[in-house]
Design a protein around this motif. Structure first.
Motif, short mmCIF file in Angstrom:
data_model
loop_
_atom_site.label_atom_id
_atom_site.label_comp_id
_atom_site.label_asym_id
_atom_site.label_seq_id
_atom_site.Cartn_x
_atom_site.Cartn_y
_atom_site.Cartn_z
N MET A 1 0.84 -1.18 0.00
CA MET A 1 0.00 0.00 0.00
C MET A 1 0.89 1.25 0.00
O MET A 1 1.89 1.32 0.71
N LYS A 2 0.54 2.24 -0.81
CA LYS A 2 1.31 3.47 -0.85
C LYS A 2 1.19 4.19 0.49
O LYS A 2 0.20 4.06 1.20
N THR A 3 2.22 4.99 0.79
CA THR A 3 2.26 5.69 2.07
C THR A 3 1.03 6.57 2.26
O THR A 3 0.42 6.59 3.34
N TYR A 4 0.65 7.31 1.22
CA TYR A 4 -0.51 8.21 1.33
C TYR A 4 -1.77 7.42 1.64
O TYR A 4 -2.57 7.80 2.51
N GLU A 5 -1.95 6.30 0.98
CA GLU A 5 -3.13 5.47 1.21
C GLU A 5 -3.11 4.89 2.62
O GLU A 5 -4.14 4.79 3.28
N GLN A 6 -1.90 4.51 3.11
CA GLN A 6 -1.80 3.97 4.46
C GLN A 6 -2.11 5.04 5.50
O GLN A 6 -2.79 4.78 6.49
N ASP A 7 -1.62 6.27 5.24
CA ASP A 7 -1.93 7.37 6.14
C ASP A 7 -3.44 7.58 6.25
O ASP A 7 -3.97 7.80 7.34
N LEU A 8 -4.11 7.50 5.12
CA LEU A 8 -5.57 7.64 5.13
C LEU A 8 -6.23 6.52 5.91
O LEU A 8 -7.23 6.73 6.60
N ALA A 9 -5.66 5.32 5.82
CA ALA A 9 -6.22 4.17 6.54
C ALA A 9 -6.12 4.41 8.05
O ALA A 9 -7.06 4.13 8.79
N TRP A 10 -4.97 4.92 8.53
CA TRP A 10 -4.82 5.19 9.96
C TRP A 10 -5.78 6.30 10.38
O TRP A 10 -6.40 6.23 11.45
N GLN A 11 -5.90 7.33 9.55
CA GLN A 11 -6.81 8.42 9.89
C GLN A 11 -8.26 7.94 9.90
O GLN A 11 -9.09 8.45 10.67
N SER A 12 -8.56 6.94 9.08
CA SER A 12 -9.93 6.40 9.09
C SER A 12 -10.22 5.70 10.40
O SER A 12 -11.36 5.68 10.87
N LEU A 13 -9.19 5.11 11.02
CA LEU A 13 -9.39 4.49 12.34
C LEU A 13 -9.66 5.57 13.38
O LEU A 13 -10.49 5.37 14.29
N ALA A 14 -8.98 6.70 13.26
CA ALA A 14 -9.24 7.81 14.17
C ALA A 14 -10.66 8.32 13.98
O ALA A 14 -11.38 8.60 14.96
N ASP A 15 -11.09 8.44 12.72
CA ASP A 15 -12.47 8.87 12.44
C ASP A 15 -13.47 7.93 13.09
O ASP A 15 -14.47 8.35 13.68
N LYS A 16 -13.20 6.67 12.95
CA LYS A 16 -14.10 5.64 13.50
C LYS A 16 -14.16 5.74 15.02
O LYS A 16 -15.25 5.70 15.62
N ALA A 17 -13.00 5.90 15.66
CA ALA A 17 -12.96 6.03 17.11
C ALA A 17 -13.70 7.28 17.58
O ALA A 17 -14.46 7.24 18.56
N LEU A 18 -13.49 8.37 16.89
CA LEU A 18 -14.13 9.63 17.28
C LEU A 18 -15.64 9.61 17.09
O LEU A 18 -16.37 10.34 17.76
N SER A 19 -16.11 8.76 16.19
CA SER A 19 -17.55 8.65 15.97
C SER A 19 -18.21 7.66 16.91
O SER A 19 -19.42 7.45 16.86
N GLY A 20 -17.40 7.04 17.78
CA GLY A 20 -17.95 6.10 18.76
C GLY A 20 -18.02 4.67 18.30
O GLY A 20 -18.51 3.80 19.03
N GLN A 21 -17.54 4.39 17.08
CA GLN A 21 -17.57 3.02 16.58
C GLN A 21 -16.38 2.23 17.11
O GLN A 21 -15.30 2.78 17.34
N CYS A 22 -16.58 0.95 17.28
CA CYS A 22 -15.51 0.07 17.74
C CYS A 22 -14.74 -0.48 16.55
O CYS A 22 -15.34 -0.90 15.55
N LEU A 23 -13.42 -0.48 16.65
CA LEU A 23 -12.61 -1.11 15.62
C LEU A 23 -12.92 -2.60 15.57
O LEU A 23 -13.23 -3.21 16.59
N THR A 24 -12.82 -3.17 14.42
CA THR A 24 -12.94 -4.62 14.31
C THR A 24 -11.65 -5.26 14.80
O THR A 24 -10.60 -4.61 14.90
N ALA A 25 -11.73 -6.54 15.09
CA ALA A 25 -10.53 -7.27 15.50
C ALA A 25 -9.47 -7.22 14.40
O ALA A 25 -8.27 -7.11 14.68
#
Length: 332
Positions: A1-25
């Motif tokens: 995965m390209k670095t930019y795409e990976q950065d977006l993936a980590w930020q999507s986890l932050a978005d998910k956490a901030l919205s109250g959703q639980c990360l999947t296993a």
């Protein structure tokens, strides 16, 4: 995965956490298995969540080892256990004056929370009387939050501690349910969960965390984070095993610093609004990368631990200052 795409993936986890959703296993496992080159963007994403709930403030906590080396439990990580041959001090519960002196020292260290810890399966009535008496006087004379960690509690003991003014009670899950029998045989994982539930029922703030580096798999670390999210612990100490000679786990190596940072990011994503405490073993495992831990965590223990030395308190204060963060005084 390209670095930019990976950065977006980590930020999507932050978005998910901030919205109250639980990360999947699976998402949690991806955090732990991330390439070391991804640690900085991963921490940046975790910092977004940390900053949302805690800004740049850091809570400090101080432990007093109120009873040492006389524990009948066989916990493999602990130098105070009955199976340990480590040369630790052995003494019964400290008297009230000594506990009060410890509280004054906590204030001198700029700690907002004072943690009274006693080794053992659970407190005797005499020990509970001593702790209750000290807690009442501390509450009457000092602006400190008080955490107690005395082992497995009976219903009436939890009630007495709450009435005395204990703000928080610590009882760590320590490891995964599957790994638990390989660490301790004298009590069960479920007994620990039951004590945390008693703490909640009696109005004290539940504190429960883990010890990383005791032979658990990455999958089990994710399970621990999910378990503490479900338990709804307000404070989550993340300890990293300090393998003490003379304990059954003396042969275990240290957790690599980069792995430790990924663990802290995972717990921030999984338990976004909770106090994530960098606890025992941070000096040994994180070493020079300790400052980076505060981009995910928002709380530190200062000074010595139960039977091992911490680093200079001024060093911790300097780390916080150099990061541009701020010590939060008198906060639970």
């Amino acid at each position: 995965m390209k670095t930019y795409e990976q950065d977006l993936a980590w930020q999507s986890l932050a978005d998910k956490a901030l919205s109250g959703q639980c990360l999947t296993a699976e998402e949690g496992l991806a955090v732990l298995e991330a390439d070391n080159d991804e640690v900085l963007p991963l921490l940046q994403a975790a910092f977004r969540v940390r900053k949302h709930f805690y800004g740049k403030k850091v809570k400090l906590n101080m432990i007093i080892n109120a009873k040492s080396g006389l524990c009948p439990e066989d916990c493999g990580y602990c130098s105070q256990s009955i199976v340990s041959t480590a040369p630790v001090k052995k003494y019964t519960l400290l008297d009230k004056d000594t506990l009060l002196a410890g509280a004054r020292e906590a204030m001198a260290r700029k700690a907002g929370t004072y943690c009274i810890v006693a080794a053992g399966k659970g407190p005797t009535e005499r020990e509970l009387d001593q702790v209750v008496s000290a807690v009442k006087e501390i509450r009457d004379t000092m602006p400190l939050k008080i955490c107690a960690c005395l082992g497995i509690l009976k219903d009436e003991q939890a009630e007495r501690l709450a009435e005395a003014g204990v703000h928080r009670y610590n009882h760590n899950l320590n490891t995964s349910k599957a790994n638990y029998p390989s660490i301790t045989s004298t009590h069960t994982y479920d007994q620990r969960v039951e004590t945390v539930e008693k703490v909640k029922l009696n109005g004290m703030s539940p504190c429960s965390g883990v010890i990383i580096g005791m032979g658990e798999t990455n999958v089990e670390i994710v399970e621990m984070a999910l378990a503490l999210r479900e338990l709804d612990a307000d404070s989550i100490p993340i300890n990293f095993l300090n393998a003490i000679p003379g304990t059954p786990l003396e042969h275990m190596g240290r957790t690599p610093a980069m792995k430790a940072l990924k663990v802290l990011a995972l717990f921030r994503f999984m338990c976004p609004s909770k106090e994530i405490r960098v606890a025992g073993g941070r000096e040994v495992n994180l070493r020079t990368l300790q400052p980076l831990s505060l981009y995910a965590a928002n709380s530190l223990f200062v000074g010595d631990y139960l039977t091992t030395a911490g680093q200079e308190i001024t060093t911790d204060h300097q780390i916080i200052e150099d990061l541009g963060f701020e010590i939060e005084l008198n906060a639970l």
